[in-house]
Design a protein around this motif. Structure first.
Motif, PDB file in Angstrom:
ATOM      1  N   TYR A 136      40.365  21.352  50.100  1.00 34.57           N
ATOM      2  CA  TYR A 136      41.431  20.379  50.297  1.00 34.57           C
ATOM      3  C   TYR A 136      42.708  20.864  49.619  1.00 34.57           C
ATOM      4  O   TYR A 136      42.665  21.679  48.696  1.00 34.57           O
ATOM      5  N   TYR A 137      43.835  20.331  50.079  1.00 31.71           N
ATOM      6  CA  TYR A 137      45.116  20.611  49.443  1.00 31.71           C
ATOM      7  C   TYR A 137      45.874  19.304  49.263  1.00 31.71           C
ATOM      8  O   TYR A 137      45.532  18.269  49.858  1.00 31.71           O
ATOM      9  N   PHE A 138      46.900  19.341  48.426  1.00 29.37           N
ATOM     10  CA  PHE A 138      47.748  18.175  48.196  1.00 29.37           C
ATOM     11  C   PHE A 138      48.979  18.290  49.081  1.00 29.37           C
ATOM     12  O   PHE A 138      49.737  19.257  48.971  1.00 29.37           O
ATOM     13  N   LYS A 139      49.174  17.314  49.947  1.00 30.30           N
ATOM     14  CA  LYS A 139      50.246  17.421  50.937  1.00 30.30           C
ATOM     15  C   LYS A 139      51.630  17.476  50.296  1.00 30.30           C
ATOM     16  O   LYS A 139      52.569  17.993  50.900  1.00 30.30           O
ATOM     17  N   ASP A 140      51.763  16.960  49.075  1.00 30.87           N
ATOM     18  CA  ASP A 140      53.048  17.006  48.380  1.00 30.87           C
ATOM     19  C   ASP A 140      53.050  18.000  47.225  1.00 30.87           C
ATOM     20  O   ASP A 140      53.935  17.960  46.368  1.00 30.87           O
ATOM     21  N   GLY A 141      52.065  18.895  47.197  1.00 34.02           N
ATOM     22  CA  GLY A 141      52.013  19.921  46.163  1.00 34.02           C
ATOM     23  C   GLY A 141      50.961  19.630  45.114  1.00 34.02           C
ATOM     24  O   GLY A 141      50.755  18.480  44.711  1.00 34.02           O
ATOM     25  N   ILE A 142      50.300  20.679  44.642  1.00 36.18           N
ATOM     26  CA  ILE A 142      49.196  20.489  43.703  1.00 36.18           C
ATOM     27  C   ILE A 142      49.676  20.068  42.319  1.00 36.18           C
ATOM     28  O   ILE A 142      48.889  19.562  41.508  1.00 36.18           O
ATOM     29  N   ASP A 143      50.968  20.222  42.036  1.00 34.91           N
ATOM     30  CA  ASP A 143      51.462  19.733  40.743  1.00 34.91           C
ATOM     31  C   ASP A 143      51.417  18.211  40.657  1.00 34.91           C
ATOM     32  O   ASP A 143      51.610  17.631  39.588  1.00 34.91           O
ATOM     33  N   ARG A 144      51.121  17.557  41.779  1.00 34.99           N
ATOM     34  CA  ARG A 144      50.981  16.102  41.759  1.00 34.99           C
ATOM     35  C   ARG A 144      49.833  15.667  40.853  1.00 34.99           C
ATOM     36  O   ARG A 144      49.850  14.549  40.329  1.00 34.99           O
ATOM     37  N   VAL A 145      48.846  16.533  40.657  1.00 37.03           N
ATOM     38  CA  VAL A 145      47.752  16.196  39.739  1.00 37.03           C
ATOM     39  C   VAL A 145      48.312  15.944  38.346  1.00 37.03           C
ATOM     40  O   VAL A 145      48.061  14.905  37.721  1.00 37.03           O
ATOM     41  N   SER A 146      49.105  16.895  37.837  1.00 34.41           N
ATOM     42  CA  SER A 146      49.691  16.731  36.504  1.00 34.41           C
ATOM     43  C   SER A 146      50.664  15.559  36.463  1.00 34.41           C
ATOM     44  O   SER A 146      50.724  14.820  35.472  1.00 34.41           O
ATOM     45  N   HIS A 147      51.439  15.375  37.523  1.00 33.05           N
ATOM     46  CA  HIS A 147      52.381  14.255  37.560  1.00 33.05           C
ATOM     47  C   HIS A 147      51.650  12.919  37.438  1.00 33.05           C
ATOM     48  O   HIS A 147      52.087  12.027  36.694  1.00 33.05           O
ATOM     49  N   HIS A 148      50.569  12.765  38.171  1.00 32.80           N
ATOM     50  CA  HIS A 148      49.811  11.514  38.093  1.00 32.80           C
ATOM     51  C   HIS A 148      49.217  11.323  36.699  1.00 32.80           C
ATOM     52  O   HIS A 148      49.250  10.215  36.144  1.00 32.80           O
ATOM     53  N   LEU A 149      48.670  12.388  36.134  1.00 32.81           N
ATOM     54  CA  LEU A 149      48.054  12.279  34.813  1.00 32.81           C
ATOM     55  C   LEU A 149      49.073  11.931  33.734  1.00 32.81           C
ATOM     56  O   LEU A 149      48.741  11.260  32.748  1.00 32.81           O
ATOM     57  N   LEU A 150      50.309  12.371  33.905  1.00 29.84           N
ATOM     58  CA  LEU A 150      51.335  12.187  32.875  1.00 29.84           C
ATOM     59  C   LEU A 150      52.261  11.003  33.152  1.00 29.84           C
ATOM     60  O   LEU A 150      53.276  10.841  32.466  1.00 29.84           O
ATOM     61  N   ALA A 151      51.910  10.183  34.110  1.00 34.45           N
ATOM     62  CA  ALA A 151      52.804   9.103  34.537  1.00 34.45           C
ATOM     63  C   ALA A 151      53.146   8.131  33.411  1.00 34.45           C
ATOM     64  O   ALA A 151      54.238   7.550  33.394  1.00 34.45           O
ATOM     65  N   LYS A 152      52.242   7.947  32.458  1.00 33.91           N
ATOM     66  CA  LYS A 152      52.469   6.970  31.388  1.00 33.91           C
ATOM     67  C   LYS A 152      52.690   7.641  30.031  1.00 33.91           C
ATOM     68  O   LYS A 152      52.524   7.009  28.990  1.00 33.91           O
ATOM     69  N   THR A 153      53.075   8.913  30.058  1.00 34.51           N
ATOM     70  CA  THR A 153      53.201   9.687  28.824  1.00 34.51           C
ATOM     71  C   THR A 153      54.618  10.227  28.678  1.00 34.51           C
ATOM     72  O   THR A 153      55.269  10.554  29.668  1.00 34.51           O
ATOM     73  N   THR A 154      55.092  10.331  27.448  1.00 38.78           N
ATOM     74  CA  THR A 154      56.389  10.953  27.180  1.00 38.78           C
ATOM     75  C   THR A 154      56.258  12.464  27.325  1.00 38.78           C
ATOM     76  O   THR A 154      55.448  13.096  26.637  1.00 38.78           O
ATOM     77  N   VAL A 155      57.027  13.049  28.235  1.00 43.67           N
ATOM     78  CA  VAL A 155      56.990  14.494  28.467  1.00 43.67           C
ATOM     79  C   VAL A 155      58.374  15.066  28.213  1.00 43.67           C
ATOM     80  O   VAL A 155      59.360  14.610  28.792  1.00 43.67           O
ATOM     81  N   LYS A 156      58.445  16.059  27.346  1.00 39.70           N
ATOM     82  CA  LYS A 156      59.709  16.723  27.041  1.00 39.70           C
ATOM     83  C   LYS A 156      59.691  18.112  27.680  1.00 39.70           C
ATOM     84  O   LYS A 156      59.106  19.049  27.131  1.00 39.70           O
ATOM     85  N   THR A 157      60.310  18.230  28.858  1.00 37.94           N
ATOM     86  CA  THR A 157      60.382  19.522  29.529  1.00 37.94           C
ATOM     87  C   THR A 157      61.545  20.336  28.965  1.00 37.94           C
ATOM     88  O   THR A 157      62.456  19.795  28.326  1.00 37.94           O
ATOM     89  N   GLY A 158      61.510  21.635  29.206  1.00 44.22           N
ATOM     90  CA  GLY A 158      62.549  22.506  28.671  1.00 44.22           C
ATOM     91  C   GLY A 158      62.561  22.531  27.154  1.00 44.22           C
ATOM     92  O   GLY A 158      63.583  22.817  26.531  1.00 44.22           O
TER      93      GLY A 158
END
Length: 448
Positions: A200-222
């Motif tokens: 299977y693949y993710f129609k909107d990209g496999i990074d959606r897994v991490s996005h869903h997991l981090l939806a309620k977490t503070t993430v500091k990118t860069g």
């Protein structure tokens, strides 16, 4: 007194994201630090000009129980689409197709004699009946097969032609390392689940897994963590971000990076941080394969190949690991005049080209693609070049046993530093998630 529930996670790939999500669900205050501007780690998805490209891992299977469990919990099942897994295998100028889930396709495969197919079938069935005890995401279940390489295992129990034409194509194009270098535990775990396997693949990209997991977490990118230091009651992180360097204190930290980055973060502070000597040794000795992945935009092929990927097979090592056709999962396929293809290089070829300029690298990649699929047009443009010196951990003989011991040791450690990542499982999205969940559960049990 420090709040024991205030935790940092370094890395936003599936392992770090799973650790953060598990902690957040248990009421912990979690901050995730990610040095890149996008989350996902080695599962980042690149989007530009109407195209999207999974730069690393690009699919999941029906035997990834953690991914599917989270799909139900977090509600992303509708984003998952089944992938055509009919692959092309190229040998001596001939191409044959193989559908991993079709007995007819298997017995029609021309590069292997009938007697060898029957041997492979019986061998596969023997492992299939052990499938409930073999979990590629959990190294402790693979220890029984961890005393020899995949190549030695297959040559001892089957023969070399089966290795070259049936076993190597199921491992080397996806992990880029050679079956000569990795534990038979990987082959046993994969083969046990091969009958009836679906992809299977993710129609909107496999990074959606991490996005869903981090939806309620503070993430500091860069934001780059430069070092982890010991302090009374926890850890202190030295951090670079937003044009400045600062320090921040936490009760604990989960390092969800590649092993080489973990070594850089700890520096000489292993003993001060209370990291077990066996864990330290395991992380410092972890080796990786390199990978170069070049995606090209070409005119849409008039005769679309009925395969998702094409692999060179046969004796010896191959410079090209895989050629993939993205049209099979392109939601804009009908309306667009061009399409994406991806070229993935083997470890050896990736290292050879790693420091060369983009033009030379892309030209070499496209030439390799045309050797296995001559119908590719001569004209192309480069969409994305991804160079990863530390692409995938090598699960060498004995590493599954050691990983199981490290995972067990982390459950009893009093250190404020815990580690997770695919090198502590198997290099799959599911293995990374399992590792992150284990690290988080250790902290939760310690506090509760």
């Amino acid at each position: 007194m420090d709040d024991p529930r205030r935790v940092a996670v370094i890395g936003s790939g599936p392992a770090g994201a799973a650790a953060a999500q598990t902690l957040a669900d248990a009421g912990f205050s979690v901050t995730v630090f990610e040095r890149d501007m996008a989350i996902g780690g080695r599962t980042q998805t690149y989007r530009a000009d109407g195209y999207q490209l999974d730069t690393g891992a690009a699919f999941i299977t029906n035997f990834y129980p953690r991914v599917w469990g989270l799909a139900t919990t977090l509600g992303y099942e509708s984003e998952i689409c089944q992938l055509n897994r009919v692959t092309g295998l190229s040998h001596d100028g001939r191409m044959a197709t193989l559908d991993i889930g079709s007995p007819w396709s298997f017995f029609s495969f021309p590069f292997v004699k009938l007697v060898d197919k029957l041997k492979m079938l019986l061998w596969t069935l023997g492992l299939f009946f052990k499938r409930k005890t073999l979990d590629i995401g959990q190294p402790s279940t693979l220890v029984a097969y961890d005393s020899e390489t995949v190549s030695d295992f297959v040559k001892r129990t089957l023969n070399e032609r089966i290795l070259d034409f049936l076993v190597r194509p199921g491992i080397e194009p996806f992990w880029y390392f050679s079956c000569d270098d990795v534990s038979a535990g990987l082959a046993a775990g994969l083969t046990a689940h091969a009958p009836g396997a679906r992809f299977y693949y993710f129609k909107d990209g496999i990074d959606r897994v991490s996005h869903h997991l981090l939806a309620k977490t503070t993430v500091k990118t860069g934001t780059t963590v430069k070092s982890v230091m010991s302090r009374v009651g926890g850890v202190r992180l030295s951090i670079e971000g937003e044009g400045t360097t600062f320090e921040q204190d936490f009760a604990a930290v989960i390092i969800a990076t590649t092993a080489n980055v973990a070594v850089e973060l700890i520096g000489d502070a292993w003993t001060d941080l209370g990291v077990d000597a066996s864990c330290h040794a395991f992380i410092e000795t972890q080796r990786y394969v390199a990978n170069i992945h070049v995606a090209f935009i070409i005119e849409r092929l008039a005769e679309r190949p009925q395969i998702s990927s094409l692999f060179p097979v046969g004796p010896g090592r191959h410079s090209l690991a895989a050629l993939s056709f993205h049209g099979v999962k392109d939601k804009n396929a009908v309306s667009m005049s061009h399409e994406l293809i991806s070229v993935y290089l083997s470890d050896e070829e990736s290292w050879r080209l790693m420091t060369l300029d983009d033009e030379t690298t892309s030209r070499r990649c496209y030439e390799l693609a045309q050797t296995v699929y001559p119908n590719l047009p001569d004209a192309y443009s480069v969409f994305k070049i991804t160079r990863r010196p530390y692409a995938i951990p090598i699960h060498e003989v004995g590493r599954y046993r050691k990983a199981a011991l490290v995972n067990q040791g982390q459950k009893t450690t009093s250190s404020s530093v815990l580690f997770c990542g695919d090198y502590l499982a198997t290099a799959t999205v599911d293995g990374a998630i399992h590792s992150g969940q284990l690290a988080a559960e250790t902290l939760i049990q310690r506090v509760l």
